[in-house]
Design a protein around this motif. Structure first.
Motif, PDB file in Angstrom:
ATOM      1  N   ALA A  48       0.512  -1.398   0.412  1.00 30.41           N
ATOM      2  CA  ALA A  48       0.152  -0.016   0.144  1.00 30.41           C
ATOM      3  C   ALA A  48       0.588   1.426   0.190  1.00 30.41           C
ATOM      4  N   VAL A  49       1.707   1.227   0.847  1.00 30.50           N
ATOM      5  CA  VAL A  49       2.890   2.500   0.722  1.00 30.50           C
ATOM      6  C   VAL A  49       3.933   2.198  -0.496  1.00 30.50           C
ATOM      7  N   THR A  50       4.157   1.254  -1.517  1.00 28.22           N
ATOM      8  CA  THR A  50       4.218   1.378  -2.584  1.00 28.22           C
ATOM      9  C   THR A  50       3.925   1.755  -3.360  1.00 28.22           C
ATOM     10  N   GLY A  51       2.132   1.349  -3.528  1.00 28.40           N
ATOM     11  CA  GLY A  51       1.144   2.700  -4.465  1.00 28.40           C
ATOM     12  C   GLY A  51       0.758   3.002  -4.204  1.00 28.40           C
ATOM     13  N   LEU A  52       1.150   4.527  -2.827  1.00 33.00           N
ATOM     14  CA  LEU A  52       1.049   5.350  -2.529  1.00 33.00           C
ATOM     15  C   LEU A  52       2.195   6.270  -3.417  1.00 33.00           C
ATOM     16  N   VAL A  53       3.002   5.754  -3.331  1.00 36.71           N
ATOM     17  CA  VAL A  53       4.576   6.287  -3.586  1.00 36.71           C
ATOM     18  C   VAL A  53       4.452   6.548  -4.974  1.00 36.71           C
ATOM     19  N   LEU A  54       3.871   5.307  -6.092  1.00 35.74           N
ATOM     20  CA  LEU A  54       3.291   5.296  -7.575  1.00 35.74           C
ATOM     21  C   LEU A  54       2.493   5.897  -7.586  1.00 35.74           C
ATOM     22  N   SER A  55       1.531   6.839  -7.044  1.00 36.73           N
ATOM     23  CA  SER A  55       0.220   7.451  -7.137  1.00 36.73           C
ATOM     24  C   SER A  55      -0.982   6.488  -7.903  1.00 36.73           C
ATOM     25  N   PHE A  56      -0.986   5.465  -6.765  1.00 38.30           N
ATOM     26  CA  PHE A  56      -2.354   4.504  -7.055  1.00 38.30           C
ATOM     27  C   PHE A  56      -3.287   5.226  -6.517  1.00 38.30           C
ATOM     28  N   GLU A  57      -4.829   5.370  -7.126  1.00 37.68           N
ATOM     29  CA  GLU A  57      -5.332   6.265  -6.676  1.00 37.68           C
ATOM     30  C   GLU A  57      -5.605   5.335  -4.879  1.00 37.68           C
ATOM     31  N   ASN A  58      -6.334   6.461  -3.766  1.00 38.81           N
ATOM     32  CA  ASN A  58      -6.603   6.414  -2.571  1.00 38.81           C
ATOM     33  C   ASN A  58      -7.694   5.175  -2.793  1.00 38.81           C
ATOM     34  N   VAL A  59      -9.021   4.591  -3.445  1.00 42.21           N
ATOM     35  CA  VAL A  59      -9.954   3.480  -3.122  1.00 42.21           C
ATOM     36  C   VAL A  59      -9.291   2.343  -3.434  1.00 42.21           C
ATOM     37  N   TRP A  60      -7.633   1.731  -3.811  1.00 38.49           N
ATOM     38  CA  TRP A  60      -7.342   0.657  -4.350  1.00 38.49           C
ATOM     39  C   TRP A  60      -5.837   0.684  -3.363  1.00 38.49           C
ATOM     40  N   ILE A  61      -6.122   2.218  -2.708  1.00 37.25           N
ATOM     41  CA  ILE A  61      -4.669   1.476  -1.445  1.00 37.25           C
ATOM     42  C   ILE A  61      -5.735   0.959   0.035  1.00 37.25           C
ATOM     43  N   ALA A  62      -7.393   2.291   0.129  1.00 35.35           N
ATOM     44  CA  ALA A  62      -7.771   1.400   0.983  1.00 35.35           C
ATOM     45  C   ALA A  62      -8.191   0.177   0.947  1.00 35.35           C
ATOM     46  N   ASN A  63      -8.717  -0.571   0.046  1.00 34.56           N
ATOM     47  CA  ASN A  63      -9.492  -1.464  -0.260  1.00 34.56           C
ATOM     48  C   ASN A  63      -8.433  -3.169   0.198  1.00 34.56           C
ATOM     49  N   LEU A  64      -6.874  -2.498  -0.693  1.00 31.04           N
ATOM     50  CA  LEU A  64      -5.668  -3.231  -0.122  1.00 31.04           C
ATOM     51  C   LEU A  64      -5.761  -3.401   1.185  1.00 31.04           C
ATOM     52  N   LEU A  65      -5.627  -2.422   1.995  1.00 28.20           N
ATOM     53  CA  LEU A  65      -5.732  -2.208   3.713  1.00 28.20           C
ATOM     54  C   LEU A  65      -5.598  -3.592   4.041  1.00 28.20           C
ATOM     55  N   ILE A  66      -7.709  -2.976   3.507  1.00 24.09           N
ATOM     56  CA  ILE A  66      -8.884  -4.067   4.090  1.00 24.09           C
ATOM     57  C   ILE A  66      -8.513  -5.478   4.213  1.00 24.09           C
TER      58      ILE A  66
END
Length: 88
Positions: A48-66
């Motif tokens: 998820a942190v890597t996705g944030l660095v690569l500018s993925f959408e926040n909804v994908w990051i939240a879903n990945l964490l859950i």
């Protein structure tokens, strides 16, 4: 109706159910299962942190964490069953 049945069921179990004390074996099994399943959560957070660095959408990051939290908890419960069956 389901809520009423659940409340009545929990009340009956609380009144008539005996209290079971956890021994050292229970604590050890829970600790080992949680320790082994926490890697799934750690990997999910890292991705998820890597996705944030690569500018993925926040909804994908939240879903990945859950999803990683869910997988970690399921793995913990499965490992607890396995450890009880093996006799740790």
């Amino acid at each position: 109706m389901l809520v009423i049945v659940l409340v009545v069921g929990h009340t009956v179990v609380a009144i008539f159910g005996g209290s079971e004390k956890r021994d050292e074996r229970d604590k050890l099994i829970e600790w080992r299962a949680e320790g082994h399943s926490s890697w799934i959560l750690a990997a999910g957070v890292f991705i998820a942190v890597t996705g944030l660095v690569l500018s993925f959408e926040n909804v994908w990051i939240a879903n990945l964490l859950i999803f990683s939290l869910l997988l970690s908890e399921v793995a913990k419960l499965v490992l607890q069953i396995v450890y009880y069956r093996r006799g740790f």
